[in-house]
Motif scaffolding. Structure first.
Motif, PDB file in Angstrom:
ATOM      1  N   ASN A   1       0.810  -1.219   0.000  1.00 46.34           N
ATOM      2  CA  ASN A   1       0.000   0.000   0.000  1.00 46.34           C
ATOM      3  C   ASN A   1       0.847   1.275   0.000  1.00 46.34           C
ATOM      4  OD1 ASN A   1       0.990  -0.064   2.571  1.00 46.34           O
ATOM      5  ND2 ASN A   1      -0.990  -0.123   3.590  1.00 46.34           N
ATOM      6  N   ASP A   2       2.147   1.151  -0.341  1.00 47.74           N
ATOM      7  CA  ASP A   2       3.010   2.331  -0.341  1.00 47.74           C
ATOM      8  C   ASP A   2       4.154   2.140  -1.331  1.00 47.74           C
ATOM      9  OD1 ASP A   2       4.670   4.494   0.163  1.00 47.74           O
ATOM     10  OD2 ASP A   2       4.533   4.305   2.339  1.00 47.74           O
ATOM     11  N   LYS A   3       3.984   2.650  -2.547  1.00 45.57           N
ATOM     12  CA  LYS A   3       4.994   2.408  -3.580  1.00 45.57           C
ATOM     13  C   LYS A   3       6.333   3.056  -3.262  1.00 45.57           C
ATOM     14  CE  LYS A   3       3.918   6.023  -6.902  1.00 45.57           C
ATOM     15  NZ  LYS A   3       3.597   6.278  -8.280  1.00 45.57           N
ATOM     16  N   GLN A   4       6.364   4.003  -2.325  1.00 46.08           N
ATOM     17  CA  GLN A   4       7.634   4.594  -1.898  1.00 46.08           C
ATOM     18  C   GLN A   4       8.451   3.611  -1.051  1.00 46.08           C
ATOM     19  OE1 GLN A   4       8.550   7.592  -3.128  1.00 46.08           O
ATOM     20  NE2 GLN A   4       6.620   7.469  -4.222  1.00 46.08           N
ATOM     21  N   LYS A   5       7.796   2.552  -0.592  1.00 46.23           N
ATOM     22  CA  LYS A   5       8.466   1.559   0.247  1.00 46.23           C
ATOM     23  C   LYS A   5       8.548   0.216  -0.480  1.00 46.23           C
ATOM     24  CE  LYS A   5       7.173   3.886   4.482  1.00 46.23           C
ATOM     25  NZ  LYS A   5       6.348   3.879   5.683  1.00 46.23           N
ATOM     26  N   CYS A   6       8.934   0.289  -1.723  1.00 47.33           N
ATOM     27  CA  CYS A   6       9.044  -0.918  -2.543  1.00 47.33           C
ATOM     28  C   CYS A   6      10.404  -0.965  -3.227  1.00 47.33           C
ATOM     29  CB  CYS A   6       7.957  -0.946  -3.618  1.00 47.33           C
ATOM     30  SG  CYS A   6       6.287  -1.120  -2.971  1.00 47.33           S
ATOM     31  N   ASP A   7      11.155  -2.030  -2.978  1.00 47.76           N
ATOM     32  CA  ASP A   7      12.394  -2.250  -3.711  1.00 47.76           C
ATOM     33  C   ASP A   7      12.104  -2.733  -5.127  1.00 47.76           C
ATOM     34  OD1 ASP A   7      14.156  -1.648  -1.592  1.00 47.76           O
ATOM     35  OD2 ASP A   7      13.949  -3.673  -0.780  1.00 47.76           O
ATOM     36  N   PHE A   8      10.905  -3.233  -5.340  1.00 45.40           N
ATOM     37  CA  PHE A   8      10.519  -3.780  -6.641  1.00 45.40           C
ATOM     38  C   PHE A   8       9.006  -3.675  -6.778  1.00 45.40           C
ATOM     39  CE2 PHE A   8      10.360  -7.082  -3.499  1.00 45.40           C
ATOM     40  CZ  PHE A   8       9.204  -7.779  -3.780  1.00 45.40           C
ATOM     41  N   TYR A   9       8.548  -3.685  -8.017  1.00 46.69           N
ATOM     42  CA  TYR A   9       7.122  -3.730  -8.316  1.00 46.69           C
ATOM     43  C   TYR A   9       6.791  -5.107  -8.860  1.00 46.69           C
ATOM     44  CZ  TYR A   9       7.100   1.406  -8.229  1.00 46.69           C
ATOM     45  OH  TYR A   9       7.219   2.714  -7.866  1.00 46.69           O
ATOM     46  N   PHE A  10       5.543  -5.490  -8.737  1.00 48.21           N
ATOM     47  CA  PHE A  10       5.075  -6.722  -9.349  1.00 48.21           C
ATOM     48  C   PHE A  10       4.636  -6.411 -10.770  1.00 48.21           C
ATOM     49  CE2 PHE A  10       5.161  -8.390  -5.190  1.00 48.21           C
ATOM     50  CZ  PHE A  10       5.206  -9.767  -5.339  1.00 48.21           C
ATOM     51  N   PRO A  11       5.210  -7.106 -11.737  1.00 46.43           N
ATOM     52  CA  PRO A  11       4.782  -6.867 -13.117  1.00 46.43           C
ATOM     53  C   PRO A  11       3.506  -7.640 -13.422  1.00 46.43           C
ATOM     54  CG  PRO A  11       6.462  -8.551 -13.089  1.00 46.43           C
ATOM     55  CD  PRO A  11       6.301  -8.070 -11.653  1.00 46.43           C
ATOM     56  N   GLY A  12       2.824  -7.193 -14.447  1.00 49.77           N
ATOM     57  CA  GLY A  12       1.796  -8.031 -15.039  1.00 49.77           C
ATOM     58  C   GLY A  12       2.541  -9.131 -15.774  1.00 49.77           C
ATOM     59  N   LEU A  13       2.079 -10.353 -15.688  1.00 52.95           N
ATOM     60  CA  LEU A  13       2.798 -11.476 -16.282  1.00 52.95           C
ATOM     61  C   LEU A  13       2.040 -12.101 -17.441  1.00 52.95           C
ATOM     62  CD1 LEU A  13       3.993 -13.293 -13.029  1.00 52.95           C
ATOM     63  CD2 LEU A  13       5.390 -11.959 -14.622  1.00 52.95           C
ATOM     64  N   ALA A  14       2.783 -12.390 -18.492  1.00 53.16           N
ATOM     65  CA  ALA A  14       2.296 -13.190 -19.609  1.00 53.16           C
ATOM     66  C   ALA A  14       3.273 -14.350 -19.722  1.00 53.16           C
ATOM     67  CB  ALA A  14       2.266 -12.376 -20.891  1.00 53.16           C
ATOM     68  N   MET A  15       2.765 -15.580 -19.604  1.00 57.09           N
ATOM     69  CA  MET A  15       3.661 -16.736 -19.537  1.00 57.09           C
ATOM     70  C   MET A  15       3.213 -17.882 -20.421  1.00 57.09           C
ATOM     71  SD  MET A  15       4.273 -16.978 -15.394  1.00 57.09           S
ATOM     72  CE  MET A  15       4.849 -18.652 -15.527  1.00 57.09           C
ATOM     73  N   THR A  16       4.206 -18.586 -20.941  1.00 56.98           N
ATOM     74  CA  THR A  16       4.008 -19.904 -21.527  1.00 56.98           C
ATOM     75  C   THR A  16       5.050 -20.794 -20.848  1.00 56.98           C
ATOM     76  OG1 THR A  16       5.622 -19.662 -23.321  1.00 56.98           O
ATOM     77  CG2 THR A  16       3.373 -18.866 -23.757  1.00 56.98           C
ATOM     78  N   ASP A  17       5.165 -22.035 -21.302  1.00 55.59           N
ATOM     79  CA  ASP A  17       6.162 -22.926 -20.717  1.00 55.59           C
ATOM     80  C   ASP A  17       7.587 -22.430 -20.946  1.00 55.59           C
ATOM     81  OD1 ASP A  17       4.204 -24.594 -19.781  1.00 55.59           O
ATOM     82  OD2 ASP A  17       4.361 -26.019 -21.441  1.00 55.59           O
ATOM     83  N   GLN A  18       7.803 -21.674 -22.030  1.00 57.77           N
ATOM     84  CA  GLN A  18       9.162 -21.283 -22.390  1.00 57.77           C
ATOM     85  C   GLN A  18       9.420 -19.780 -22.354  1.00 57.77           C
ATOM     86  OE1 GLN A  18      10.211 -23.134 -26.088  1.00 57.77           O
ATOM     87  NE2 GLN A  18       9.497 -25.131 -25.424  1.00 57.77           N
TER      88      GLN A  18
END
Length: 153
Positions: free
Chosen positions: A106-123
């Motif tokens: 709940n505080d982006k100023q206290k984030c070493d990283f963000y969570f990305p939106g993910l698009a995935m397949t097996d490879q």
């Protein structure tokens, strides 16, 4: 002006990942992380049936208790996802002091990283972020990439 975050792909398979909290945001973070680590622990007094099922399948561990800082002493990565701003700040301060990567939901100023939106397949794994500012745009881009990945299969 703050610089954008660098997209870094990290092997979390043997890293100890802790999610503090079990609400809606915590569940989203758990769903994002579960395919990338074999050591995901949730700390929360109560959890919902979805998390219980993941525990029964052996995909996560759950500490059903009120969080204490000693719970994350061996952590490599911590997500503070409680609805208690003071507790989230305490988690952040501890992690910074111990050089543990931390994300306070709940505080982006206290984030070493963000969570990305993910698009995935097996490879292929594709992560998308709009520097934590435009979640709708990032979501649209992820949807387009998922379509493209589907066409490649």
């Amino acid at each position: 002006m703050k610089k954008p975050y660098f997209p870094l792909f990290v092997d979390l398979s043997e890293k100890k990942v802790y999610v503090i909290g079990a609400g809606t945001i915590a569940k989203r973070r758990i769903r994002s992380l579960i395919d990338f680590t074999d050591h995901l622990t949730v700390v929360a007094p109560e959890v919902n049936p979805e998390l219980n099922t993941l525990e029964q399948e052996g995909r996560i561990a759950i500490l059903r208790k009120k969080f204490e800082l000693k719970d994350i002493v061996d952590a490599d990565l911590v997500i503070a996802a409680t609805n208690d701003h003071t507790l989230n700040n305490d988690i952040y301060e501890y992690c910074i002091g111990e050089n543990i990567l931390v994300n306070v939901c709940n505080d982006k100023q206290k984030c070493d990283f963000y969570f990305p939106g993910l698009a995935m397949t097996d490879q292929v794994v594709v992560g998308v972020t709009a520097n934590g500012t435009n979640h709708k745009m990032a979501k649209k881009v992820v949807e387009k990439i998922r379509e493209m990945l589907g066409e490649c299969l």
